[in-house]
Motif scaffolding. Structure first.
Motif, mmCIF file in Angstrom:
data_model
loop_
_atom_site.group_PDB
_atom_site.id
_atom_site.type_symbol
_atom_site.label_atom_id
_atom_site.label_comp_id
_atom_site.label_asym_id
_atom_site.label_seq_id
_atom_site.Cartn_x
_atom_site.Cartn_y
_atom_site.Cartn_z
ATOM 1 N N THR A 284 0.820 -1.216 0.000
ATOM 2 C CA THR A 284 0.000 0.000 0.000
ATOM 3 C C THR A 284 0.852 1.264 0.000
ATOM 4 O OG1 THR A 284 -0.182 -0.132 2.421
ATOM 5 C CG2 THR A 284 -1.979 -1.100 1.135
ATOM 6 N N ASP A 289 0.162 5.088 1.243
ATOM 7 C CA ASP A 289 0.022 4.693 2.656
ATOM 8 C C ASP A 289 1.358 4.851 3.373
ATOM 9 O OD1 ASP A 289 -1.204 3.816 4.912
ATOM 10 O OD2 ASP A 289 -1.676 1.798 4.189
ATOM 11 N N ARG A 293 0.402 -3.075 4.354
ATOM 12 C CA ARG A 293 -0.626 -3.639 5.217
ATOM 13 C C ARG A 293 -0.774 -5.143 4.998
ATOM 14 N NH1 ARG A 293 -1.546 0.414 8.938
ATOM 15 N NH2 ARG A 293 -1.292 2.391 7.813
ATOM 16 N N ARG A 337 -6.477 2.386 2.451
ATOM 17 C CA ARG A 337 -6.275 0.964 2.163
ATOM 18 C C ARG A 337 -7.200 0.464 1.069
ATOM 19 N NH1 ARG A 337 -5.594 -0.825 8.567
ATOM 20 N NH2 ARG A 337 -4.235 0.926 9.030
#
Length: 548
Positions: A284, A289, A293, A337
């Motif tokens: 991500t 991000d 994740r 996400r």
């Protein structure tokens, strides 16, 4: 009917093309001045173009005014300050809004600009693990109003509810109900540490025993029963709140239909995943991000955002190129996400898909003190209790009256009061007041438009009438802006301002005067004001009472 503001914008754009042809494509926008004494509309186009055109802004403004083509709607155009251009409409142009409202009626303010374009608004989407709380009420009011706003701009709106009927919280619900059922049977039971403890769990347990018997060995049967009962209760509460959905989507179907597995397989094939310490990770960080994740934990279970990505794949594949999710602020981390997962799939989904409206918490007050718990849920105020206490219209108006990302204090005492301090009462009373005027004139509300159609509007030139005419003319743009920004609070603000203008007019002028021309003109303005009040309240799904 012609729009005087649009005509003025076209005239100013023509002047720009003549005076500074190199900037003929510059945006020309007229706005309301903060003070009515400065005119009906103002433009800063001379200030914006002065530097790129190499001109003095005030001199440029003077040249633009001198080059304005003839416009029957324009009374005057003046230069103010460093180069603002202030426009004053001819009285007839300002008064024309009344005839337009009376002609378009319920359609006034709407636009076909996005005609037929499908859009989905997903909201509430609560876990079926308990009654809906006040946070869900805010989300329901926001989502429903956003759907209505989008519909006014021509969108084909679908309202969808995503039931989170899978995962650990649902299992805890079933275990909680079984534990309470055993207690009711006089058996010993260990209540789960993270179980659900409200009185409604005991009610569910009793209903299960009454309907399905005392065999508690089938935890799946208990789960199905509890989820079905709570879904039914949530549906009843939303119906009492006046909220309906076009479609319900079950999270569990993403697993039974294999869509979660398909989505994970596609992400792996995209090259954007990797394995580390027995877990499957999504990169991500490639999409903004702060860290990668975990998608699938070492025990084989998927993390919560994976089914969310799979769900949004279905939205895209169902043809919804525009999607708005209304969720609590606690879902903030989900935004990055889900968008990262969709981007990683390389399906052509835009980077900002879907749009999110994240709302903050609501604090409920009564008697100057915070109401912290529900009689039934044991931990929060429910939607049904709030509606029963304050009334559906007040709850809806209050919960959309602030920007979604601001915390809100819901004062039950204020919502129930019949005073000018109560905004929904203040707005609805304006509508009831003008209906009272019509009754005094011997005119049925249903026949009012026909009665005043074709009235000579020339007498409408007092300061109170000018203010009301301007406010009516602003409604289409206010509606379009609120739809664009997913911001129903802008409509509550507009309605309060419109109500204030009408109350001021009502207190300053007499409607039922002896002069027939003046009488019909003022009644026409009142009828138009009532129409716009009804239109705005309808966007919020709030009633416009004829008597209060």
């Amino acid at each position: 009917m012609t729009d005087p503001k649009a005509e003025l914008e076209r005239a100013l754009a023509q002047a720009v093309a003549v005076v500074v042809p190199a900037h003929a494509d510059a945006a020309v926008v007229l706005e309301r001045p903060k003070q009515a004494a400065h005119g009906d509309y103002a433009s800063n186009v001379a200030l914006v173009l002065a530097k790129p055109a190499g001109r003095n802004p005030r001199q440029l403004a003077e040249a633009l005014v001198a080059s304005l083509p003839a416009c029957p709607h324009l009374l005057s155009a003046d230069i103010a300050g460093a180069g603002f251009i202030n426009f004053r409409l001819a009285p007839a142009a300002r008064q024309a809004i009344v005839a337009r409202v009376l002609a378009e009626r319920d359609a006034f303010g709407t636009s076909p600009v996005h005609a037929g374009q499908p859009v989905m608004v997903e909201f509430v989407s609560a876990n079926p693990t308990g009654p809906l709380h006040v946070g869900h009420a805010r989300q329901a009011a926001l989502g429903d109003a956003i759907g209505n706003l989008l519909a006014t701009q021509g969108y084909a709106v679908t309202r969808e509810y995503y039931y989170n009927d899978a995962g650990a919280q649902i299992q805890n619900l079933a275990i909680s109900v079984r534990a309470r059922a055993k207690e009711l049977l006089g058996e010993s039971a260990t209540f789960p540490e993270d179980g659900y403890r409200g009185d409604y769990i005991r009610e569910l347990a009793q209903h299960y025993l009454d309907r399905l018997g005392h065999d508690l060995s089938d935890i799946e049967a208990i789960r199905r029963f509890a989820v079905a009962e709570l879904r039914s209760e949530q549906d009843r509460d939303l119906l009492a709140f006046g909220v309906r959905f076009d479609r319900y989507y079950l999270e569990s179907s993403l697993y039974t239909d294999g869509l979660v597995e398909q989505t994970v397989a596609r992400l792996v094939a995209s090259g954007k995943t990797y394995e580390h310490e027995g877990a499957l990770w999504l990169r991500t960080t490639d999409f903004g991000d702060d860290k990668d994740r975990v998608m699938r934990k070492s025990d084989g279970a998927y993390t919560y955002f994976v089914p969310d990505v799979a769900y949004h794949v279905t939205k895209w594949e169902r043809g919804y190129a525009k999607v708005i999710n209304v969720q609590g602020a606690d879902h903030h981390s989900t935004v990055t996400r889900v968008r990262a997962g969709l981007q990683a799939l390389q399906m052509g989904v835009p980077a900002g898909y879907p749009d999110y409206v994240l709302h903050k918490m609501v604090t409920v007050m009564r008697g100057g003190e915070e109401v912290k718990i529900s009689k039934r849920s044991g931990s929060y105020v429910t939607v049904r209790e709030l509606v029963d206490d304050a009334g559906r219209d007040a709850v809806r108006f209050f919960l959309v009256s602030r920007k979604a990302d601001s915390e809100f204090v819901f004062d039950i005492d204020l919502a129930r009061s019949r005073s000018d301090e109560n905004p929904v009462y203040y707005v609805q009373y304006a509508h009831a007041r003008l209906c009272s005027v019509l009754r005094q004139a011997g005119i049925a509300v249903a026949d009012a438009v026909q009665f005043v159609q074709g009235a000579d509007l020339a007498p409408l030139q007092s300061p109170y009438e000018d203010a009301l005419l301007r406010r009516l003319a602003d409604y289409p743009e206010e509606l379009a802006a609120a739809a664009r920004d997913f911001a129903p609070h802008q409509i509550t603000t507009y309605l309060k301002e419109l109500a204030r203008e009408f109350h001021s007019y009502y207190n300053a002028e007499r409607f039922l005067v002896d002069d027939v021309v003046v009488r019909r003109a003022r009644l026409a303005l009142a009828v138009a004001s009532g129409q716009v009040l009804r239109n705005g309240l309808a966007v919020l799904s709030i009633a416009a009472p004829e008597e209060m």
